[in-house]
Motif scaffolding. Structure first.
Motif, PDB file in Angstrom:
ATOM      1  N   HIS A  87      10.589 -14.590 -21.635  1.00 29.65           N
ATOM      2  CA  HIS A  87       9.656 -14.637 -20.577  1.00 29.65           C
ATOM      3  C   HIS A  87       8.091 -16.018 -20.376  1.00 29.65           C
ATOM      4  O   HIS A  87       8.608 -16.657 -21.748  1.00 29.65           O
ATOM      5  N   ARG A  91       4.719 -16.568 -18.901  1.00 28.64           N
ATOM      6  CA  ARG A  91       3.185 -16.503 -18.276  1.00 28.64           C
ATOM      7  C   ARG A  91       2.943 -17.488 -17.040  1.00 28.64           C
ATOM      8  O   ARG A  91       3.323 -18.814 -17.459  1.00 28.64           O
ATOM      9  N   GLU A 140      -3.014 -13.737 -14.365  1.00 29.51           N
ATOM     10  CA  GLU A 140      -2.021 -14.000 -15.273  1.00 29.51           C
ATOM     11  C   GLU A 140      -1.297 -13.959 -14.447  1.00 29.51           C
ATOM     12  O   GLU A 140      -1.560 -13.294 -13.583  1.00 29.51           O
ATOM     13  N   GLN A 190       3.833 -13.543 -14.085  1.00 26.73           N
ATOM     14  CA  GLN A 190       4.684 -13.855 -15.418  1.00 26.73           C
ATOM     15  C   GLN A 190       6.229 -13.404 -13.998  1.00 26.73           C
ATOM     16  O   GLN A 190       6.041 -13.272 -13.466  1.00 26.73           O
ATOM     17  N   HIS A 237       9.004  -4.742 -18.446  1.00 21.86           N
ATOM     18  CA  HIS A 237       8.426  -5.700 -17.664  1.00 21.86           C
ATOM     19  C   HIS A 237       7.923  -4.776 -16.302  1.00 21.86           C
ATOM     20  O   HIS A 237       8.232  -4.041 -15.876  1.00 21.86           O
ATOM     21  N   CYS A 253       5.605  -6.168 -21.209  1.00 16.34           N
ATOM     22  CA  CYS A 253       5.383  -7.795 -20.278  1.00 16.34           C
ATOM     23  C   CYS A 253       4.385  -7.016 -18.902  1.00 16.34           C
ATOM     24  O   CYS A 253       4.751  -6.613 -17.905  1.00 16.34           O
TER      25      CYS A 253
END
Length: 297
Positions: free
Chosen positions: A30, A32, A44, A46, A176, A239
């Motif tokens: 993962h 960011r 943010e 992802q 996710h 996430c």
């Protein structure tokens, strides 16, 4: 619909640095990214990378890459040759796809209907609204679209960013999810002024306005759909595009969120029954989280 709550480990918090790959579990990475509103508030973005059982890689969402991140992805995927597919799971997270496609044009690209309509410079291989497309990477990765919400053409585009495809990776027990569920992790000063609390989990504010279809059944369709997700996917980690990653304990947090939202589901159902929709409870700031037109990622 009842929830069978499994035992889960205590909640843990871990702040991840930007533009750096992290291995969250077996074959699940993962990263960011920065996504600044008004050039100041970083909510943010992802991207996740899954290594499939065939050795190839599936990219879930994209972010703008700096040189270091590009090198890390190149090293992981043999300069992109082992990227099997790139998928965009949120209709309004589109901004970094053109540059990612320029970097890795050999991969197959799949997106939401809005991706396909908006980004015509990418030769899309398929539409995630097609269930056969979503099943391509099972059993490594499972995908589901929330019930009770508009996926093909969410309106109004400026604020209805509730819907996203949920993606579950069983080997790492990681979920996710983009804007549908938001997790606030160590918010900065400006975000705290906006009411964000450390460790808070919430549905996107659009759930109170246009996020769900304005029918009596829609709130319960979404609730029951999420109940099935909770029962079927024993995720530990979650996430979230905005604004953090929940490492450990995410399952119980989502169970609690769903139970706490039951009064809202009841209220919305009754309002929709009377053909009246109360928009007075919307967040004061969520309409301003777009950075380029209606795009929020």
């Amino acid at each position: 619909m009842s929830l069978a709550v499994r035992a889960r480990s205590p909640n843990t918090v871990r702040k991840l640095n930007k533009n750096k790959l992290y291995l969250l579990g077996p074959r699940f990475w993962h990263v960011r990214g920065h996504f600044k509103v008004l050039k100041v508030v970083d909510i943010e973005a992802q991207m996740s990378i899954v290594q499939l059982s065939n050795g190839k890689f599936l990219i879930i969402d994209t972010i703008n890459m700096n040189d270091r991140l590009r090198q890390e992805i190149d090293n992981l995927t043999s300069n992109g040759d082992n990227i099997e597919a790139v998928i965009g799971v949120h209709p309004f997270h589109t901004l970094s796809f053109p540059s990612f496609y320029q970097a890795y044009p050999k991969a197959a690209y799949f997106g939401t209907p809005r991706h396909l309509r908006r980004l015509t410079g990418i030769p899309w291989a398929g539409d995630l609204n097609d269930s056969s497309v979503r099943k391509q990477w099972e059993p490594d990765v499972e995908m589901r679209i929330p019930a009770g919400a508009e996926f093909i053409n969410p309106q109004p585009e400026s604020t209805n960013h509730f819907i996203s495809v949920f993606v579950y990776h069983s080997a790492s027990q990681t979920l996710h999810v983009d804007d549908t569920i938001m997790y606030t992790e160590k918010p900065g000063f400006l975000l705290r002024l906006m009411g964000c609390r450390d460790g808070a989990i919430a549905f996107h504010p659009a759930i109170k306005t246009f996020g769900l279809q304005q029918t009596r059944e829609a709130p319960y369709l979404f609730r029951d759909w999420l109940c099935h997700v909770i029962c079927d996917w024993p995720f530990e980690n979650m996430c979230c595009a905005h604004m953090g990653v929940k490492i450990g304990g995410a399952y119980l947090d989502v169970v609690k969120l769903l139970k706490n939202t039951e009064p809202l589901f009841v209220k919305m159902s009754e309002q929709n029954k009377m053909r009246y929709f109360d928009v007075t409870e919307t967040s004061d700031y969520h309409t301003n989280t777009n950075i380029n037109g209606n795009e929020c990622g």
